[in-house]
Scaffold this motif. Structure first.
Motif, mmCIF file in Angstrom:
data_model
loop_
_atom_site.group_PDB
_atom_site.id
_atom_site.type_symbol
_atom_site.label_atom_id
_atom_site.label_comp_id
_atom_site.label_asym_id
_atom_site.label_seq_id
_atom_site.Cartn_x
_atom_site.Cartn_y
_atom_site.Cartn_z
ATOM 1 N N PHE A 61 0.983 -4.789 1.215
ATOM 2 C CA PHE A 61 2.574 -4.316 1.264
ATOM 3 C C PHE A 61 3.516 -3.327 0.878
ATOM 4 C CE2 PHE A 61 6.763 -6.106 0.981
ATOM 5 C CZ PHE A 61 6.896 -7.552 2.041
ATOM 6 N N ASN A 62 3.385 -2.871 0.163
ATOM 7 C CA ASN A 62 4.572 -2.053 -0.396
ATOM 8 C C ASN A 62 4.159 -0.674 0.568
ATOM 9 O OD1 ASN A 62 5.989 -3.958 -2.115
ATOM 10 N ND2 ASN A 62 5.186 -3.046 -3.995
ATOM 11 N N THR A 63 3.335 -0.872 0.589
ATOM 12 C CA THR A 63 2.809 1.054 0.777
ATOM 13 C C THR A 63 2.962 0.843 2.573
ATOM 14 O OG1 THR A 63 0.783 0.195 1.049
ATOM 15 C CG2 THR A 63 0.979 1.553 -0.878
ATOM 16 N N TYR A 64 3.019 -0.193 3.144
ATOM 17 C CA TYR A 64 3.221 -0.518 4.812
ATOM 18 C C TYR A 64 4.698 -0.099 4.836
ATOM 19 C CZ TYR A 64 4.041 -1.878 8.872
ATOM 20 O OH TYR A 64 3.538 -2.624 10.214
ATOM 21 N N PHE A 65 5.178 -0.989 3.656
ATOM 22 C CA PHE A 65 6.774 -1.428 4.532
ATOM 23 C C PHE A 65 7.267 0.501 3.788
ATOM 24 C CE2 PHE A 65 5.218 -5.585 5.122
ATOM 25 C CZ PHE A 65 6.613 -5.689 5.894
ATOM 26 N N ALA A 66 7.068 0.895 2.553
ATOM 27 C CA ALA A 66 7.302 2.012 2.383
ATOM 28 C C ALA A 66 7.479 3.322 3.098
ATOM 29 C CB ALA A 66 7.006 2.075 0.954
ATOM 30 N N SER A 105 6.977 10.542 -4.278
ATOM 31 C CA SER A 105 7.117 8.812 -3.258
ATOM 32 C C SER A 105 5.766 8.327 -3.524
ATOM 33 C CB SER A 105 7.178 8.950 -1.580
ATOM 34 O OG SER A 105 7.324 7.735 -0.902
ATOM 35 N N THR A 106 4.618 8.933 -3.594
ATOM 36 C CA THR A 106 3.086 7.577 -4.389
ATOM 37 C C THR A 106 3.678 7.142 -5.364
ATOM 38 O OG1 THR A 106 2.458 9.262 -2.448
ATOM 39 C CG2 THR A 106 1.098 7.868 -3.861
ATOM 40 N N VAL A 107 3.924 7.713 -6.335
ATOM 41 C CA VAL A 107 3.849 7.804 -7.990
ATOM 42 C C VAL A 107 4.989 6.969 -7.994
ATOM 43 C CG1 VAL A 107 4.975 8.737 -9.907
ATOM 44 C CG2 VAL A 107 3.517 9.654 -8.973
ATOM 45 N N PHE A 108 6.285 6.627 -7.665
ATOM 46 C CA PHE A 108 7.147 5.833 -7.336
ATOM 47 C C PHE A 108 6.786 4.476 -6.695
ATOM 48 C CE2 PHE A 108 11.054 3.339 -6.023
ATOM 49 C CZ PHE A 108 12.139 3.890 -6.802
ATOM 50 N N ILE A 109 6.192 4.573 -6.032
ATOM 51 C CA ILE A 109 5.715 3.427 -4.875
ATOM 52 C C ILE A 109 4.463 2.806 -6.205
ATOM 53 C CG2 ILE A 109 4.254 2.060 -3.265
ATOM 54 C CD1 ILE A 109 7.023 2.626 -2.674
ATOM 55 N N PHE A 110 3.485 3.624 -6.576
ATOM 56 C CA PHE A 110 2.915 2.834 -7.946
ATOM 57 C C PHE A 110 3.612 2.110 -9.001
ATOM 58 C CE2 PHE A 110 0.390 3.657 -12.015
ATOM 59 C CZ PHE A 110 -0.451 3.158 -11.486
ATOM 60 N N ILE A 111 4.494 2.714 -9.839
ATOM 61 C CA ILE A 111 5.435 1.989 -10.494
ATOM 62 C C ILE A 111 6.251 0.800 -9.938
ATOM 63 C CG2 ILE A 111 7.099 2.490 -12.156
ATOM 64 C CD1 ILE A 111 6.364 5.644 -12.154
ATOM 65 N N LEU A 112 6.473 0.880 -8.865
ATOM 66 C CA LEU A 112 7.422 -0.195 -8.372
ATOM 67 C C LEU A 112 6.759 -1.410 -8.332
ATOM 68 C CD1 LEU A 112 10.348 -1.127 -7.633
ATOM 69 C CD2 LEU A 112 9.555 -0.255 -5.550
ATOM 70 N N SER A 113 5.495 -0.616 -7.928
ATOM 71 C CA SER A 113 4.554 -2.059 -7.243
ATOM 72 C C SER A 113 4.041 -2.336 -8.258
ATOM 73 C CB SER A 113 2.853 -1.645 -7.199
ATOM 74 O OG SER A 113 3.761 -0.892 -5.370
ATOM 75 N N LEU A 114 3.991 -1.995 -9.348
ATOM 76 C CA LEU A 114 2.976 -2.874 -11.211
ATOM 77 C C LEU A 114 4.717 -3.273 -11.593
ATOM 78 C CD1 LEU A 114 1.621 0.443 -13.061
ATOM 79 C CD2 LEU A 114 0.535 -1.440 -11.775
ATOM 80 N N TYR A 167 -5.098 2.359 -1.448
ATOM 81 C CA TYR A 167 -3.889 1.833 -0.396
ATOM 82 C C TYR A 167 -3.324 2.795 -0.807
ATOM 83 C CZ TYR A 167 -4.972 -2.329 2.238
ATOM 84 O OH TYR A 167 -5.456 -3.411 3.119
ATOM 85 N N LEU A 168 -3.541 3.292 -1.741
ATOM 86 C CA LEU A 168 -1.810 4.386 -2.140
ATOM 87 C C LEU A 168 -2.740 5.962 -1.746
ATOM 88 C CD1 LEU A 168 -0.602 3.362 -6.035
ATOM 89 C CD2 LEU A 168 0.691 3.310 -3.920
ATOM 90 N N LEU A 169 -3.958 6.054 -2.079
ATOM 91 C CA LEU A 169 -4.564 7.223 -1.535
ATOM 92 C C LEU A 169 -4.038 7.054 0.282
ATOM 93 C CD1 LEU A 169 -6.433 9.273 -1.882
ATOM 94 C CD2 LEU A 169 -8.012 8.155 -1.159
ATOM 95 N N ALA A 170 -4.413 6.479 0.510
ATOM 96 C CA ALA A 170 -4.288 6.519 2.088
ATOM 97 C C ALA A 170 -2.168 6.516 1.778
ATOM 98 C CB ALA A 170 -4.199 5.076 2.850
ATOM 99 N N TYR A 171 -1.411 5.549 1.637
ATOM 100 C CA TYR A 171 -0.515 6.540 1.732
ATOM 101 C C TYR A 171 -0.291 7.643 1.581
ATOM 102 C CZ TYR A 171 4.889 6.020 0.870
ATOM 103 O OH TYR A 171 5.885 6.034 0.129
ATOM 104 N N PHE A 172 -0.529 7.721 0.428
ATOM 105 C CA PHE A 172 0.204 9.674 0.178
ATOM 106 C C PHE A 172 -0.550 10.468 1.782
ATOM 107 C CE2 PHE A 172 -1.912 13.444 -1.161
ATOM 108 C CZ PHE A 172 -0.616 14.146 -1.854
ATOM 109 N N ILE A 226 -2.426 2.315 7.327
ATOM 110 C CA ILE A 226 -2.232 1.210 6.610
ATOM 111 C C ILE A 226 -1.949 0.191 7.914
ATOM 112 C CG2 ILE A 226 -0.976 -0.093 5.541
ATOM 113 C CD1 ILE A 226 -0.532 3.294 4.275
ATOM 114 N N PHE A 227 -2.293 -0.730 8.316
ATOM 115 C CA PHE A 227 -1.962 -2.121 8.645
ATOM 116 C C PHE A 227 -1.107 -2.922 8.674
ATOM 117 C CE2 PHE A 227 -6.791 -0.965 10.664
ATOM 118 C CZ PHE A 227 -6.020 -0.617 12.277
#
Length: 279
Positions: free
Chosen positions: A63-68, A120-129, A150-155, A223-224
């Protein structure tokens, strides 16, 4: 490498517009947390997005990686503006006069692309946690880190997209035209896909199979849309269509390789254009 990154960061920090866009980008990423407060009534049904499980592990990674990723245009503007300023202010020519080779110049820009994507990936990782541990019903480590790819795909998605923007910025020189060309290319991919669909038999997947190799579509396919995975949405679709959703939402590593290939192509083309251009 450290010297090249330092040079680029100095340029960005001295540009007020770039600083504002970068700050706005990360502020908007933070606003994903506000989705937890969204509640509304659908007829007699009361819907709370947080209670629907959007922040449950491991779904939250999807969810977070798609919308981010939808907000990536903010940093894209920074990247094309960064290249436009190099031409407008003559800093590119000055860098070359000061001893920076064209190869090192492209390396410095690509390192900036990687830095943006990584930050951006690190930020989403921390926010998601934070959101996951605050709202998720499942907090066991084995569940928390399921689907973390999904974080790898996002990066990779951000790195590929920003590399494309870098190439357009070098090719076109003007940020407005570069962004315009980006939109035009998206339209071109859509027309090519539509053309393939029209000339192939009905029900054929040839259009989808071909389009997954297009630059922007390959990045989009990493990311679908995760909303269809929600039980409420899935049940509604099944009731309307009468068919179960058979979509595979796992990260496709072949698609990651395709985007990495495009990333390498864009960086190489950026270097070739700059090498041949008379500055």
């Amino acid at each position: 490498m450290k010297r090249l990154i330092h040079i680029e960061l100095q340029k960005l920090l001295k540009n007020k517009a770039s600083k504002v866009l970068i700050i706005c980008y990360f502020v908007l990423l933070s606003l994903i947390a506000l989705i937890a407060s969204i509640e509304f009534d659908l007829g007699s049904l009361h819907i709370s997005l947080a209670k629907m499980g959007i922040f449950n592990f491991p779904y939250i990674w999807h969810f977070n990686t798609y919308f981010a990723a939808l907000l990536k245009l903010f940093l894209a503007i920074v990247i094309v503006s960064m290249m436009s300023n190099e031409y407008s202010y003559g800093t590119l020519k000055q860098n070359l006069i000061d001893g920076l080779s064209k190869k090192e110049f492209i390396q410095s820009k690509f390192l900036t692309v990687i830095l943006f994507a990584l930050a951006s990936t690190v930020f989403i990782f921390i926010l998601s946690l934070i959101l996951g541990y605050s709202f998720s019903s499942f907090t066991e480590a084995s569940i928390v880190f399921t689907d973390v790819d999904y974080l790898l795909a996002y990066f990779v998605k951000l790195m590929g997209f920003f590399s494309f923007c870098l190439f357009l910025g070098i090719l076109v020189k003007r940020s407005a035209f570069a962004l315009g060309f980006l939109i035009l290319w998206n339209i071109i991919e859509g027309f090519i896909f539509l053309g393939i669909r029209l000339v192939t038999p009905a029900g054929s997947n040839i259009g989808e199979n071909v389009s997954r190799f297009f630059p922007l579509e390959s990045m989009s396919s990493l990311i679908f849309n995760p909303l269809r995975r929600l039980s409420l949405v899935r049940n509604l679709e099944e009731q309307v269509s009468g068919q179960a959703d058979t979509t595979i939402y796992d990260v496709n590593y072949v698609q990651i390789l395709i985007v990495l290939a495009w990333t390498a192509i864009f960086v190489y083309l950026s270097y070739r254009v700059l090498k041949k251009r008379d500055l």
